[in-house]
Design an enzyme around this catalytic site. Structure first.
Site, PDB file in Angstrom:
ATOM      1  N   PHE A 265       0.864  -1.189   0.000  1.00 19.31           N
ATOM      2  CA  PHE A 265       0.000   0.000   0.000  1.00 19.31           C
ATOM      3  C   PHE A 265       0.909   1.252   0.000  1.00 19.31           C
ATOM      4  O   PHE A 265       0.899   2.062   0.907  1.00 19.31           O
ATOM      5  CB  PHE A 265      -0.941   0.021   1.219  1.00 19.31           C
ATOM      6  N   ASN A 313      -2.812  -5.998  -6.196  1.00 16.08           N
ATOM      7  CA  ASN A 313      -3.577  -6.002  -4.955  1.00 16.08           C
ATOM      8  C   ASN A 313      -2.675  -6.610  -3.874  1.00 16.08           C
ATOM      9  O   ASN A 313      -2.217  -7.754  -3.998  1.00 16.08           O
ATOM     10  CB  ASN A 313      -4.832  -6.856  -5.169  1.00 16.08           C
ATOM     11  N   ALA A 314      -2.421  -5.868  -2.828  1.00 18.54           N
ATOM     12  CA  ALA A 314      -1.470  -6.321  -1.803  1.00 18.54           C
ATOM     13  C   ALA A 314      -1.931  -7.612  -1.123  1.00 18.54           C
ATOM     14  O   ALA A 314      -1.098  -8.433  -0.721  1.00 18.54           O
ATOM     15  CB  ALA A 314      -1.259  -5.220  -0.770  1.00 18.54           C
ATOM     16  N   ASP A 334       0.657  -0.401   5.299  1.00 16.34           N
ATOM     17  CA  ASP A 334      -0.026   0.866   5.603  1.00 16.34           C
ATOM     18  C   ASP A 334      -1.263   0.993   4.707  1.00 16.34           C
ATOM     19  O   ASP A 334      -1.313   1.839   3.808  1.00 16.34           O
ATOM     20  CB  ASP A 334       0.931   2.044   5.382  1.00 16.34           C
ATOM     21  N   CYS A 374      -5.250   3.221   9.921  1.00 17.98           N
ATOM     22  CA  CYS A 374      -5.831   4.556  10.082  1.00 17.98           C
ATOM     23  C   CYS A 374      -7.328   4.479  10.344  1.00 17.98           C
ATOM     24  O   CYS A 374      -8.038   5.465  10.207  1.00 17.98           O
ATOM     25  CB  CYS A 374      -5.527   5.410   8.852  1.00 17.98           C
TER      26      CYS A 374
HETATM   27  N1  SAH Z   1       1.838   4.210   2.692  1.00 18.70           N
HETATM   28  C1  SAH Z   1       1.456   5.447   2.029  1.00 18.70           C
HETATM   29  C2  SAH Z   1      -0.012   5.765   2.165  1.00 18.70           C
HETATM   30  C3  SAH Z   1      -0.895   4.619   1.821  1.00 18.70           C
HETATM   31  S1  SAH Z   1      -2.545   5.061   1.510  1.00 18.70           S
HETATM   32  C4  SAH Z   1       2.265   6.585   2.636  1.00 18.70           C
HETATM   33  O1  SAH Z   1       2.741   6.445   3.751  1.00 18.70           O
HETATM   34  O2  SAH Z   1       2.397   7.625   1.989  1.00 18.70           O
HETATM   35  C5  SAH Z   1      -3.132   3.564   0.940  1.00 18.70           C
HETATM   36  C6  SAH Z   1      -2.667   3.210  -0.470  1.00 18.70           C
HETATM   37  O3  SAH Z   1      -3.081   1.880  -0.715  1.00 18.70           O
HETATM   38  C7  SAH Z   1      -3.276   4.050  -1.574  1.00 18.70           C
HETATM   39  O4  SAH Z   1      -2.255   4.532  -2.397  1.00 18.70           O
HETATM   40  C8  SAH Z   1      -4.165   3.088  -2.345  1.00 18.70           C
HETATM   41  O5  SAH Z   1      -4.158   3.329  -3.750  1.00 18.70           O
HETATM   42  C9  SAH Z   1      -3.512   1.751  -2.058  1.00 18.70           C
HETATM   43  N2  SAH Z   1      -4.385   0.579  -2.072  1.00 18.70           N
HETATM   44  C10 SAH Z   1      -5.677   0.472  -1.719  1.00 18.70           C
HETATM   45  N3  SAH Z   1      -6.091  -0.796  -1.765  1.00 18.70           N
HETATM   46  C11 SAH Z   1      -5.020  -1.535  -2.148  1.00 18.70           C
HETATM   47  C12 SAH Z   1      -4.798  -2.915  -2.348  1.00 18.70           C
HETATM   48  N4  SAH Z   1      -5.769  -3.794  -2.148  1.00 18.70           N
HETATM   49  N5  SAH Z   1      -3.578  -3.314  -2.699  1.00 18.70           N
HETATM   50  C13 SAH Z   1      -2.557  -2.432  -2.883  1.00 18.70           C
HETATM   51  N6  SAH Z   1      -2.714  -1.104  -2.707  1.00 18.70           N
HETATM   52  C14 SAH Z   1      -3.924  -0.663  -2.340  1.00 18.70           C
END
Ligand code: SAH
Length: 430
Positions: A265, A313-314, A334, A374
């Site tokens: 993420f 997708n993570a 995150d 969060c």
């Molecule tokens: N870690 C970042 C903020 C993350 S916000 C920092 O510290 O700046 C969450 C992020 O997860 C977003 O960019 C969103 O696009 C991504 N996201 C949402 N669902 C996801 C998923 N299933 N797999 C991977 N990324 C995802």
């Protein structure tokens, strides 16, 4: 501009009885009308009265009053500053009124002072004064954190000489021009971007809005985090352009990073870039193409050639990588918020457990997991319990090295737990 307000007794007079005190037997010099208080107070402000439970909540310091705690439904449009009184007409304070939201009143002051331009000027200056003290020399931070800075429904993020603003309730939406004028006067920005394109506005009957309110935006803005320079797009990026609440945690992460690192993420690389300054190799997993492209650009601009950006997708990535037998030394999780309301908590906890369990299983002995959430509906204890359960299922022994929250520019307001939303644990797998 950032001088703290003068110390000493407050000039304003408190016209109601102090919170928690027994009402004096003598009448105050200006007796309040009994029961049949008018809807318009003598100072021209509409008046809203609270039932007993609302009065107790107000006096206990909670800055929000829900509709059920009002005496009837006020004939108001929403967005007004109202006088708040108890059932007998005693003055309690002033608040923004919202007509459609379940949260009807948002506290502005306990004092009988005008809520005018000067009032907002002082609140903005007060918010900035704290940042000047807590983060000396910084030029990128959250300048106004809504209720926690006594400015309900307003968020202002400062990125160098550009500001990114959210107006979240009718009270601030209707005072947009006033607030923009004050921001220009106090902080002399090059540009002010409106990022009021957020879902919560719908609860207030407001549509989503986005655009440049003042000046011209010089494209993506760059700011420093530790040794790394990050670029974020204030107009098209997520949130107000970036996730400033994690800034201090980003820099902290570089301290623990080693070996092979994984950042899930990633957005534009807040954690991944920091990991890359210490780790041998970083894999950053992000679902959004636009964020992944900005992350690649950020890595290149910092000459960090050890970052591999994967658009995926993570959840799937963690599962597949574990199945393939791959292992890491440092992992950051995150994710975005998994629960927007209380009903979603069990599902959110399952989501957190799934990714944290896999991350713990993926770590080599001695490896670090930096795990954030969060979701404010899941508090620190619930998050820790989830982590403990993940560690047990993984049959690994795990130490808590640090328990952190958002940066100092995101203050927590006592009596409003919603402002304590970010958890960030540093764990070490033995
Ligand atoms: N870690 C970042 C903020 C993350 S916000 C920092 O510290 O700046 C969450 C992020 O997860 C977003 O960019 C969103 O696009 C991504 N996201 C949402 N669902 C996801 C998923 N299933 N797999 C991977 N990324 C995802």
């Amino acid at each position: 501009m950032s001088k703290p307000p003068p110390a000493g007794p407050r000039p304003e007079r408190r016209s109601g009885p102090p919170a928690g005190h027994k009402r004096p037997s003598h009448r105050p010099e200006k007796p309040a009308p009994d029961r049949t208080h008018p809807d318009i107070a003598p100072d021209g402000l509409p008046q809203v009265s609270l039932v007993r439970r609302g009065v107790e909540r107000w006096q206990a310091g909670h800055p929000w009053i829900y509709r059920a705690d009002l005496n009837g439904d006020p004939a108001l449009q929403g967005g007004e500053v109202v006088r708040v009184v108890d059932g007998r007409g005693w003055f309690l304070g002033k608040a923004f009124y919202s007509k459609l939201s379940k949260i009807s009143l948002r506290w502005l002051t306990y004092d009988d002072v005008p809520v005018d331009t000067d009032f907002f000027r002082q609140r903005l200056a007060l918010a900035d004064a704290m940042r000047q003290r807590a983060l000396p020399g910084e030029n990128t931070y959250r300048l106004v954190h809504g209720e926690a800075d006594l400015l309900p429904g307003l968020v202002v993020d400062r990125y160098g000489d550009c500001l990114s603003v959210q107006f979240l309730i009718p009270g601030t939406e209707q005072r947009k021009q006033l607030l923009v004028d004050l921001l220009v006067e106090l902080f002399k920005p090059r540009a002010i971007v409106n990022r009021s394109d957020v879902g919560v506005r719908a609860l207030e009957g407001l549509t989503q809005e986005k655009g440049v309110l003042y000046g011209t935006l010089p494209g993506p803005v760059a700011y420093d985090e530790g040794l790394v320079r990050v670029r974020a797009d204030l107009l098209e990026g997520q949130k107000t352009g970036s996730f400033l609440d994690q800034r201090e945690n980003h820099v902290m992460a570089s301290q623990y990073a080693f070996g092979e690192a994984l950042d899930c993420f990633s957005y534009v690389g807040g954690f991944a870039l920091q990991l890359a300054t210490r780790a041998q190799k970083v894999t950053a997993v992000e679902i959004s193409d636009a964020a992944a492209a900005q992350l690649r650009a950020n890595a290149a601009a910092n000459k960090l050639t050890n970052v591999d950006v994967v658009v995926a997708n993570a959840f799937d990535y963690l599962r597949d990588t574990l199945d393939e037998g791959k292992r890491f030394d440092t992992i950051v999780l995150d994710p975005p918020s998994f629960a927007k309301n209380k009903d979603a908590i069990p599902g959110a906890l399952r989501g957190y457990k799934e990714i944290n369990l896999r991350a713990i299983q993926l770590l080599r002995p001695g490896g670090y997991l930096i795990s954030a959430s969060c979701t404010y509906h899941i508090d620190e204890q619930a998050f820790e319990d989830m982590l403990a359960s993940a560690a047990a299922d993984a049959k690994r022994r795990v130490q808590i090295v640090e328990k952190r929250g958002a940066g100092k520019d995101h203050p927590v307001l006592l009596n409003l737990r919603e402002t304590r939303y970010l958890k960030c644990f540093v764990l070490r797998v033995l």
